[in-house]
Design a protein around this motif. Structure first.
Motif, PDB file in Angstrom:
ATOM      1  N   ARG A   1       0.593  -0.798   0.054  1.00 21.72           N
ATOM      2  CA  ARG A   1      -0.138  -0.165   0.081  1.00 21.72           C
ATOM      3  C   ARG A   1       0.534   1.319  -0.018  1.00 21.72           C
ATOM      4  O   ARG A   1       0.200   2.064  -0.650  1.00 21.72           O
ATOM      5  CB  ARG A   1      -0.754  -0.026   0.574  1.00 21.72           C
ATOM      6  N   ALA A   2       1.824   1.388   0.526  1.00 21.31           N
ATOM      7  CA  ALA A   2       3.026   2.602   0.381  1.00 21.31           C
ATOM      8  C   ALA A   2       3.296   2.224  -0.447  1.00 21.31           C
ATOM      9  O   ALA A   2       3.377   3.661  -0.807  1.00 21.31           O
ATOM     10  CB  ALA A   2       4.192   2.155   1.321  1.00 21.31           C
ATOM     11  N   GLN A   3       3.998   1.542  -1.329  1.00 27.61           N
ATOM     12  CA  GLN A   3       4.184   1.791  -2.938  1.00 27.61           C
ATOM     13  C   GLN A   3       3.287   2.115  -4.232  1.00 27.61           C
ATOM     14  O   GLN A   3       3.115   2.947  -4.554  1.00 27.61           O
ATOM     15  CB  GLN A   3       4.880   0.372  -2.782  1.00 27.61           C
ATOM     16  N   LEU A   4       2.197   1.619  -2.941  1.00 26.18           N
ATOM     17  CA  LEU A   4       0.529   2.294  -4.612  1.00 26.18           C
ATOM     18  C   LEU A   4       0.668   3.207  -4.033  1.00 26.18           C
ATOM     19  O   LEU A   4       0.468   4.101  -5.223  1.00 26.18           O
ATOM     20  CB  LEU A   4      -0.573   1.557  -4.349  1.00 26.18           C
ATOM     21  N   ARG A   5       0.612   3.952  -3.379  1.00 26.64           N
ATOM     22  CA  ARG A   5       0.401   5.622  -2.312  1.00 26.64           C
ATOM     23  C   ARG A   5       1.225   6.101  -3.871  1.00 26.64           C
ATOM     24  O   ARG A   5       1.277   7.233  -4.215  1.00 26.64           O
ATOM     25  CB  ARG A   5       0.685   5.971  -1.195  1.00 26.64           C
ATOM     26  N   GLU A   6       2.801   6.276  -3.796  1.00 35.03           N
ATOM     27  CA  GLU A   6       3.631   6.895  -4.065  1.00 35.03           C
ATOM     28  C   GLU A   6       3.106   6.958  -5.506  1.00 35.03           C
ATOM     29  O   GLU A   6       3.146   8.031  -6.297  1.00 35.03           O
ATOM     30  CB  GLU A   6       4.793   6.262  -3.828  1.00 35.03           C
TER      31      GLU A   6
ATOM     32  N   SER B   1     -10.041   8.959  -5.425  1.00 35.84           N
ATOM     33  CA  SER B   1     -10.298   7.117  -4.791  1.00 35.84           C
ATOM     34  C   SER B   1      -9.435   7.744  -3.913  1.00 35.84           C
ATOM     35  O   SER B   1      -8.387   7.448  -3.727  1.00 35.84           O
ATOM     36  CB  SER B   1      -9.694   6.953  -5.916  1.00 35.84           C
ATOM     37  N   CYS B   2      -9.356   6.118  -2.827  1.00 35.82           N
ATOM     38  CA  CYS B   2      -9.154   6.394  -2.301  1.00 35.82           C
ATOM     39  C   CYS B   2      -8.205   4.629  -1.953  1.00 35.82           C
ATOM     40  O   CYS B   2      -7.580   4.253  -1.326  1.00 35.82           O
ATOM     41  CB  CYS B   2     -10.250   5.411  -0.837  1.00 35.82           C
ATOM     42  N   THR B   3      -8.552   4.068  -3.244  1.00 38.48           N
ATOM     43  CA  THR B   3      -7.894   2.883  -3.629  1.00 38.48           C
ATOM     44  C   THR B   3      -6.650   3.049  -4.852  1.00 38.48           C
ATOM     45  O   THR B   3      -6.452   4.401  -5.380  1.00 38.48           O
ATOM     46  CB  THR B   3      -8.776   2.002  -4.345  1.00 38.48           C
ATOM     47  N   PRO B   4      -6.140   2.507  -5.284  1.00 37.75           N
ATOM     48  CA  PRO B   4      -5.261   2.338  -6.603  1.00 37.75           C
ATOM     49  C   PRO B   4      -5.363   2.440  -7.906  1.00 37.75           C
ATOM     50  O   PRO B   4      -4.578   2.110  -8.449  1.00 37.75           O
ATOM     51  CB  PRO B   4      -3.902   1.604  -6.109  1.00 37.75           C
ATOM     52  N   PHE B   5      -6.975   2.636  -7.934  1.00 35.12           N
ATOM     53  CA  PHE B   5      -7.560   2.306  -9.414  1.00 35.12           C
ATOM     54  C   PHE B   5      -8.359   3.760  -9.585  1.00 35.12           C
ATOM     55  O   PHE B   5      -9.298   3.962  -7.714  1.00 35.12           O
ATOM     56  CB  PHE B   5      -8.045   1.552  -9.938  1.00 35.12           C
ATOM     57  N   TRP B   6      -9.029   4.513 -10.393  1.00 35.62           N
ATOM     58  CA  TRP B   6      -9.489   5.438 -10.349  1.00 35.62           C
ATOM     59  C   TRP B   6     -10.311   5.710 -11.893  1.00 35.62           C
ATOM     60  O   TRP B   6      -9.682   5.178 -12.511  1.00 35.62           O
ATOM     61  CB  TRP B   6      -9.017   7.046  -9.608  1.00 35.62           C
ATOM     62  N   LEU B   7     -11.421   6.998 -11.619  1.00 34.56           N
ATOM     63  CA  LEU B   7     -11.417   7.537 -13.222  1.00 34.56           C
ATOM     64  C   LEU B   7     -11.573   8.777 -13.515  1.00 34.56           C
ATOM     65  O   LEU B   7     -11.409   9.283 -12.600  1.00 34.56           O
ATOM     66  CB  LEU B   7     -13.374   7.554 -13.075  1.00 34.56           C
TER      67      LEU B   7
END
Length: 331
Positions: A244-249, A269-275
């Motif tokens: 999760r730390a890497q995905l935030r970056e 978005s609160c996830t590593p995917f978004w529109l």
């Protein structure tokens, strides 16, 4: 001729393999080494226990419920179909689904002749007749999370929590009391090809009995059992925290890169995917021609939008280069 109702998904198609896949909402860092080793070493020579007794006794305490309330599923889609059928057999005739949202909620209801009631956010969930209400928390494809959910007493509420392990910020809202939960770890683990998950029933009632009875024999493979047995391991959860730390970056860098290329409409978005809304309507097709895939959001009712996921820097560099080439062609 009767035409079947078929789901529309992103991901693999019948074209050449892609080099960089931004369409997936699976964790690009997976799988965690110890869990992956267990999946590879699963005994494929014998049937699993058809009752999955050891697995349920393992998952029950981890989820703070009686083992009998754990219902193994062949992934999220099978769990959605099974619980929708159980709801129909219980006499429910309406199914409330998030819009935009995962298409299998509505399709499962339509296939059974149930009325589908779309809602845009938690404030608009207002069933009058007893209904099945699907919650996706956080939501696919938006990555959005509700501030709060209404009580929804008297309804069969099912919370799809597939993306909860990929929540990058914010707090998890409280679910309505008595909600079912659908747990699908394979997205967070980067193992979407291993079709395994489980339902957590709120009580051993009539709906629980029907959902349990409707399961196919040996619904989980040996690999699926191995994955779920290691889902709650300390090593797996520690690996997820690092992921999760890497995905935030990566997500922050990717959003910045897209904004610099005039992708100004990127939803929170609160996830590593978004529109996101690209400046060109044909961007998904043109990127696909270059070996890069994004998820066209037209099937979610959002023409002109795409869903993108955070990917490693080398994939971001390839996306940036492709977008610059397309911009140059159009100038």
């Amino acid at each position: 001729m009767t035409h079947p109702l078929l789901p529309e998904h992103g991901g693999p198609d019948d074209g050449p393999a892609v080099a960089h896949d931004f369409s997936t909402n699976a964790n690009p860092l997976g799988p965690p080494p110890a869990l992956w080793a267990a999946v590879q070493q699963a005994d494929r020579h014998a049937y699993p226990d058809p009752d999955y007794g050891a697995l349920r006794r393992h998952l029950g305490p981890a989820e703070s419920v009686a083992p009998e309330r754990i219902l193994p599923t062949a992934g999220g889609a099978e769990g959605i179909r099974r619980l929708t059928l159980a709801a129909m057999l219980s006499g429910l005739r309406e199914v409330w689904v998030p819009q935009p949202g995962f298409g299998d909620y509505a399709l499962a209801a339509q296939t059974l002749g149930l009325a589908v009631k779309p809602y845009v956010d938690s404030a608009h969930v207002r069933p009058t007749a007893p209904s099945l209400v699907w919650i996706c928390e956080p939501c696919n494809p938006t990555g959005a999370s509700a501030a709060a959910w209404p009580d929804l007493a008297g309804h069969l509420v099912a919370a799809d929590r597939a993306y909860e392990p990929l929540r990058l910020q914010g707090e998890t809202p409280a679910l309505p009391p008595g909600a079912w939960q659908l747990i699908c770890p394979n997205k967070a683990l980067g193992l979407t090809g291993v079709r395994a998950g489980y339902l957590i029933a709120p009580a051993q009632d009539a709906a629980w009995a029907q959902a349990l009875s409707l399961a196919p024999s040996w619904v989980l493979s040996a690999e699926g059992v191995a994955m779920l047995m290691h889902w709650h391991d300390e090593a797996t959860q520690s690996w997820l925290a690092d992921a999760r730390a890497q995905l935030r970056e990566w997500a922050a860098a990717q959003r910045h890169m897209l904004a610099a290329l005039d992708w100004e409409a990127q939803l929170p978005s609160c996830t590593p995917f978004w529109l996101a809304r690209p400046p060109r309507a044909d961007i998904a097709l043109r990127l696909r021609e270059r070996g890069i895939r994004v998820r066209d959001a037209a099937s979610f009712g959002l023409p002109g939008w795409v869903r993108v996921s955070a990917q490693p820097r080398r994939s971001q560099d390839a996306l940036q280069q492709a977008l610059l080439e397309i911009e140059s062609e159009d100038s």
